[in-house]
Design a protein around this motif. Structure first.
Motif, PDB file in Angstrom:
ATOM      1  N   UNK A  11      41.439   8.232  -6.374  1.00  0.00           N
ATOM      2  CA  UNK A  11      42.856   8.076  -6.064  1.00  0.00           C
ATOM      3  C   UNK A  11      43.399   9.407  -5.555  1.00  0.00           C
ATOM      4  N   UNK A  12      44.562   9.342  -4.951  1.00  0.00           N
ATOM      5  CA  UNK A  12      45.240  10.555  -4.511  1.00  0.00           C
ATOM      6  C   UNK A  12      46.216  11.008  -5.591  1.00  0.00           C
ATOM      7  N   UNK A  13      46.465  12.294  -5.625  1.00  0.00           N
ATOM      8  CA  UNK A  13      47.405  12.847  -6.594  1.00  0.00           C
ATOM      9  C   UNK A  13      48.740  12.109  -6.495  1.00  0.00           C
ATOM     10  N   UNK A  14      49.274  11.760  -7.668  1.00  0.00           N
ATOM     11  CA  UNK A  14      50.522  11.020  -7.728  1.00  0.00           C
ATOM     12  C   UNK A  14      50.341   9.523  -7.877  1.00  0.00           C
ATOM     13  N   UNK A  15      49.140   9.035  -7.573  1.00  0.00           N
ATOM     14  CA  UNK A  15      48.861   7.610  -7.686  1.00  0.00           C
ATOM     15  C   UNK A  15      48.701   7.203  -9.151  1.00  0.00           C
ATOM     16  N   UNK A  16      48.695   5.889  -9.354  1.00  0.00           N
ATOM     17  CA  UNK A  16      48.472   5.328 -10.680  1.00  0.00           C
ATOM     18  C   UNK A  16      47.128   4.618 -10.726  1.00  0.00           C
ATOM     19  N   UNK A  17      46.595   4.531 -11.929  1.00  0.00           N
ATOM     20  CA  UNK A  17      45.306   3.884 -12.146  1.00  0.00           C
ATOM     21  C   UNK A  17      45.309   3.332 -13.558  1.00  0.00           C
ATOM     22  N   UNK A  18      44.686   2.181 -13.752  1.00  0.00           N
ATOM     23  CA  UNK A  18      44.590   1.606 -15.084  1.00  0.00           C
ATOM     24  C   UNK A  18      43.125   1.435 -15.463  1.00  0.00           C
ATOM     25  N   UNK A  19      42.752   2.023 -16.556  1.00  0.00           N
ATOM     26  CA  UNK A  19      41.415   1.864 -17.103  1.00  0.00           C
ATOM     27  C   UNK A  19      41.419   0.787 -18.178  1.00  0.00           C
ATOM     28  N   UNK A  20      40.309   0.087 -18.285  1.00  0.00           N
ATOM     29  CA  UNK A  20      40.168  -0.964 -19.285  1.00  0.00           C
ATOM     30  C   UNK A  20      38.940  -0.705 -20.140  1.00  0.00           C
ATOM     31  N   UNK A  21      39.005  -1.155 -21.361  1.00  0.00           N
ATOM     32  CA  UNK A  21      37.871  -1.042 -22.271  1.00  0.00           C
ATOM     33  C   UNK A  21      37.806  -2.336 -23.075  1.00  0.00           C
ATOM     34  N   UNK A  22      36.774  -3.112 -22.807  1.00  0.00           N
ATOM     35  CA  UNK A  22      36.599  -4.388 -23.497  1.00  0.00           C
ATOM     36  C   UNK A  22      35.697  -4.191 -24.705  1.00  0.00           C
ATOM     37  N   UNK A  23      36.148  -4.680 -25.818  1.00  0.00           N
ATOM     38  CA  UNK A  23      35.418  -4.567 -27.077  1.00  0.00           C
ATOM     39  C   UNK A  23      34.742  -5.897 -27.390  1.00  0.00           C
TER      40      UNK A  23
END
Length: 117
Positions: A11-23
């Motif tokens: 991503x570029x600086x300032x962008x958003x990102x969502x990480x996921x972790x499935x249990x």
């Protein structure tokens, strides 16, 4: 118990990102889950934790106010919402589970996040 992290990318600086972790498997009632990261050449740092039952959160360091940890119990998934990203956020991100012992006994495989300037 197994953890599967995903959502990393470039991503570029300032962008958003969502990480996921499935249990996989049901966490213990006193469990908490956390997100960590390890930048190149550095140690692994804790970023945020969430109590599985209550949803109570704790944040550490420079991510306060930019990152949000939350869980969806119905999906057995914990998320890390990353906003206002910076190049210094470039790292491998890991999720982990403390089943209630006080130790992070279970780890996901890591997902790489690269933030370009």
């Amino acid at each position: 118990v197994q953890l599967q992290a995903s959502g990393g990318g470039l991503v570029q600086a300032g962008d958003s990102l969502r990480l996921s972790c499935v249990l996989s498997g049901r966490p213990f009632s006193s469990a908490r889950m956390g997100w960590f990261r390890q930048a190149p050449g550095k140690g692994r740092d804790i970023l945020a934790t969430v109590r599985w039952i209550t949803g109570a959160t704790v944040y550490f360091g420079s991510v306060k106010g930019r990152f949000t940890i939350f869980r969806d119990k119905a999906k057995n998934t914990v998320y890390l919402q990353m906003n206002s990203t910076k190049p210094d956020d470039t790292a491998v991100y890991y999720c982990a589970l403390d089943p209630g012992s006080g130790a992070w006994g279970y780890w996901g495989q890591g997902t790489l996040v690269t933030v370009s300037s």
